[in-house]
Design a protein around this motif. Structure first.
Motif, PDB file in Angstrom:
ATOM      1  N   VAL A 126      43.372 -21.445  17.241  1.00 57.76           N
ATOM      2  CA  VAL A 126      42.417 -22.006  18.194  1.00 57.76           C
ATOM      3  C   VAL A 126      42.545 -21.295  19.539  1.00 57.76           C
ATOM      4  CG1 VAL A 126      41.698 -24.103  19.411  1.00 57.76           C
ATOM      5  CG2 VAL A 126      42.487 -24.241  17.032  1.00 57.76           C
ATOM      6  N   GLY A 127      43.788 -21.147  20.011  1.00 57.45           N
ATOM      7  CA  GLY A 127      44.002 -20.464  21.286  1.00 57.45           C
ATOM      8  C   GLY A 127      43.546 -19.024  21.262  1.00 57.45           C
ATOM      9  N   ALA A 128      43.835 -18.325  20.152  1.00 59.42           N
ATOM     10  CA  ALA A 128      43.434 -16.917  20.042  1.00 59.42           C
ATOM     11  C   ALA A 128      41.918 -16.780  20.017  1.00 59.42           C
ATOM     12  CB  ALA A 128      44.039 -16.295  18.789  1.00 59.42           C
ATOM     13  N   PHE A 129      41.236 -17.672  19.299  1.00 57.19           N
ATOM     14  CA  PHE A 129      39.772 -17.623  19.220  1.00 57.19           C
ATOM     15  C   PHE A 129      39.136 -17.833  20.589  1.00 57.19           C
ATOM     16  CE2 PHE A 129      35.731 -19.896  18.774  1.00 57.19           C
ATOM     17  CZ  PHE A 129      34.997 -18.967  18.045  1.00 57.19           C
ATOM     18  N   SER A 536      44.623 -11.066  20.760  1.00 50.75           N
ATOM     19  CA  SER A 536      45.206 -12.395  20.659  1.00 50.75           C
ATOM     20  C   SER A 536      45.210 -12.875  19.215  1.00 50.75           C
ATOM     21  CB  SER A 536      44.443 -13.398  21.536  1.00 50.75           C
ATOM     22  OG  SER A 536      44.595 -13.084  22.899  1.00 50.75           O
ATOM     23  N   PHE A 537      44.185 -12.491  18.472  1.00 50.43           N
ATOM     24  CA  PHE A 537      44.146 -12.833  17.044  1.00 50.43           C
ATOM     25  C   PHE A 537      45.298 -12.164  16.310  1.00 50.43           C
ATOM     26  CE2 PHE A 537      42.762 -11.813  12.703  1.00 50.43           C
ATOM     27  CZ  PHE A 537      42.518 -13.092  12.219  1.00 50.43           C
ATOM     28  N   GLY A 538      45.663 -10.942  16.736  1.00 49.69           N
ATOM     29  CA  GLY A 538      46.795 -10.267  16.122  1.00 49.69           C
ATOM     30  C   GLY A 538      48.083 -11.049  16.320  1.00 49.69           C
ATOM     31  N   SER A 539      48.303 -11.563  17.541  1.00 43.78           N
ATOM     32  CA  SER A 539      49.480 -12.395  17.784  1.00 43.78           C
ATOM     33  C   SER A 539      49.391 -13.705  17.017  1.00 43.78           C
ATOM     34  CB  SER A 539      49.628 -12.682  19.280  1.00 43.78           C
ATOM     35  OG  SER A 539      49.895 -11.500  20.000  1.00 43.78           O
TER      36      SER A 539
END
Length: 625
Positions: A126-129, A536-539
């Motif tokens: 959710v945070g990365a999205f 961020s999606f990678g993390s």
């Protein structure tokens, strides 16, 4: 005379070399080289600004000397350390809180901790999205840290007012009373607010820290690689206080005090993060990645009946400075997943639409957009191979603690909290980060005798799996000996074995060493191999593997208990561990990790790295096995 002065000044500013010959009142200028100052000024301006597209707080191109680098990096590392202290102040002893304060049995408590920890990492998606799509990393981090603080304050209040009753209960001797449904609801609301806040914050803080270093600058690029190691070290050092001091107070029944310290640490982390606002570098959010992925799939399906040429000459591409790129770097075409190339193929209808000024991203997508989808598809097999490792890692917060509680935990009159044994994991992480960066990596570079970065991320992840196998074998052997010296007929079985808890040190040390290779390798790998708009999606992929590892661990425990309790047997992990066979569960995990290692090697050999424009050779090395 004035014309003479003017020409001299003009040539001095615009020519690199000029020769003045004065003879018989005639001035002759011989110009050896062309324009100087404008080109030099342009070079100086380019050198002053970052080259990776980052901007400052005001939305202007970031100036290297006034933004980012280690000033911002150190603030983020300190923020991570304080936030980790706060998170593990809850998480490290949660299994004991559930058994001692809420009265749950060992298997239920271990499952609930696994589910809660898994939910923490699910929220990372959710945070990365939100970060990659709309808010950007800075805003996302700030908002989720506020939620994190609210959750910890709520947990502290509910524990102080309702849960820890009578005062001092929840230690080894005094059980707590029963709790109403509303009190339990407030408790679960609080811990899942903590899960939401930390989950949304965690994948963005690592990537945001990496954003502070321009990888197109050689010196800052080296600092960016080092940042991930120091980031993981800060994470572990932050949990050191939780595992020792807070762990001791909570183990002694001072749960509310431990939770209040966690809340204070989280608040301090938030204030520190906001204090560095003007120093940070930022990337602009790239829009909703789900729509970009959907456009590629829909466009490829629409052209499924078209005959594609064997080369990539007829594929649609845009310039790196095109507005649709949002400042992201171009990704070069690759040959895998050729079906998706149809989304970028320029058909006759596309040519006609272009002549009419019509463009639909649901019919024609640029190569870079297609390659984004390919990058994620290539990462999935590697990502799946990390889940079993996370199953091993999660035992440190559940079964390792329960195993330690059933061992001899006293030295003279001093009692060692079982959860504090994870301090040896933290020390192992610190030692092996130093050994890897200062000893092992330079040795590997010398052995290879070429311009290399040492072990690649995929190689390090494989080494991490090998060490994880050793950790499970070590834990299984210790459990065999613990059972040998245990009182199987005990009523209160904490400390029922005469085997010292310090025999757990090797398994914790092995887990710590494996983290340095596996989790730091994952952070670097997913950050390097994801497109610019999906960092961020990678993390979050790294975080989600930990999440699924917790869920798989919970599923394994449930399956093992269901199978091993048939025929009225106590099972492998009963409430009284002295009547079970926890050692068999550890050996089972060692076997599963061995299989996972074989699959990881196969997937790593087949993996093809992302090809960024101008950085193809470097990325080939990063993605190779």
């Amino acid at each position: 005379y004035y014309l003479y002065i003017y020409i001299c000044i003009f040539l001095n500013h615009h020519c690199s070399v000029f020769l003045l010959i004065h003879s018989c009142n005639v001035n002759i200028f011989v110009i050896f080289f062309g324009p100087k100052k404008q080109g030099k000024l342009k070079e100086e301006q380019e050198a002053a600004y970052t080259q990776d597209g980052t901007i400052d707080w005001h939305g202007r191109p970031a100036i290297k000397a006034k933004s980012g680098q280690w000033t911002a990096g150190i603030i983020i590392l300190l923020n991570q350390g304080l936030a980790t202290l706060a998170f593990f102040g809850v998480g490290v002893n949660l299994v004991l809180f559930l058994t001692r304060v809420l009265g749950q049995n060992n298997a239920d408590a271990a499952n609930n901790v696994s589910k809660w920890t898994g939910t923490v990492y699910i929220f990372s998606l959710v945070g990365a999205f939100l970060s990659d799509s709309y808010w950007g990393r800075y805003k996302t981090i700030a908002i989720f840290q506020v939620i994190f603080v609210i959750g910890l304050v709520s947990l502290s209040l509910s524990s102080y007012l309702f849960l820890v009753r009578p005062r001092g209960c929840g230690n080894q001797q005094m059980p707590c009373g029963s709790h109403s449904g509303s009190e339990m609801a407030l408790f679960y609301l609080s811990i899942y607010l903590v899960a939401l806040g930390n989950g949304g914050y965690q994948p963005n803080i690592a990537t945001f820290g990496a954003d502070q270093f321009d990888e197109d600058d050689p010196q800052e690029g080296h600092s960016k690689v080092a940042f991930f190691s120091y980031f993981y070290l800060a994470l572990n050092l932050g949990s050191l206080f939780s595992n020792t001091v807070l762990g001791y107070f909570e183990d002694d029944g001072m749960w509310a005090l431990g939770f209040w310290v966690s809340a204070g640490s989280a608040f301090a982390a938030l204030v520190l993060f906001l204090a560095g606002t003007t120093r940070y570098r930022h990337f602009k959010p790239s829009g909703n990645p789900l729509s970009r992925f959907s456009q590629v799939l829909v466009a490829a399906i629409k052209k499924c009946s078209i005959d594609m040429p064997p080369d990539a000459d007829h594929l649609y591409d845009v310039d790196g400075n095109d507005s649709t790129m949002n400042g992201n770097r171009k990704i070069l075409h690759t040959d895998e997943f050729k079906f998706l190339d149809r989304a970028a193929y320029i058909s006759t209808r596309d040519v006609d639409d272009q002549k009419k000024g019509i463009y639909s991203p649901w019919r024609l997508c640029p190569v870079t957009q297609v390659e984004e989808v390919k990058c994620i598809l290539r990462l999935l097999p590697i990502w799946l191979c990390t889940i079993i490792y996370s199953v091993v890692f999660t035992q440190m917060a559940s079964l390792f603690v329960e195993q330690g509680a059933a061992m001899k935990t006293t030295i003279s009159n001093f009692r060692i909290p079982p959860a504090s044994m994870s301090s040896f994991d933290i020390l192992s992480v610190a030692i092996f980060i130093f050994l890897y960066r200062r000893v092992l990596d330079p040795v590997v570079v010398r052995i290879r005798k070429k311009d290399s970065r040492g072990l690649t991320e995929l190689q390090r992840m494989g080494i991490g799996l090998v060490i994880a196998i050793l950790a499970m074998v070590s834990a299984g052997i210790v459990e065999c000996y613990r059972l040998k010296y245990a009182d199987k007929d005990c009523l209160h079985c904490e400390g029922s074995s005469s085997l010292s808890i310090f025999w757990q040190v090797p398994q914790y040390a092995f887990i710590g060493a494996s983290e340095v290779f596996m989790y730091v390798g994952q952070l670097e790998f997913f950050n390097a191999q994801t497109p610019d708009g999906l960092k961020s999606f990678g993390s979050a992929l790294y975080m989600t593997s930990m999440s699924l590892g917790n869920y798989v661990s919970s599923l394994l425990v449930t399956m093992v208990m269901k199978i091993s309790t048939e025929g009225h047997m106590p099972g492998w992990i009963p409430g009284n561990l002295n009547k079970g066979h926890l050692d068999r569960f550890y050996f089972l995990l060692a076997g599963l990790t061995t299989i996972d290692l074989v699959v990881h090697i196969a997937c790593a050999r087949l993996y093809k790295s992302i090809k960024l424009e101008g950085k193809t050779a470097e990325n080939d090395e990063q993605g190779s096995f």
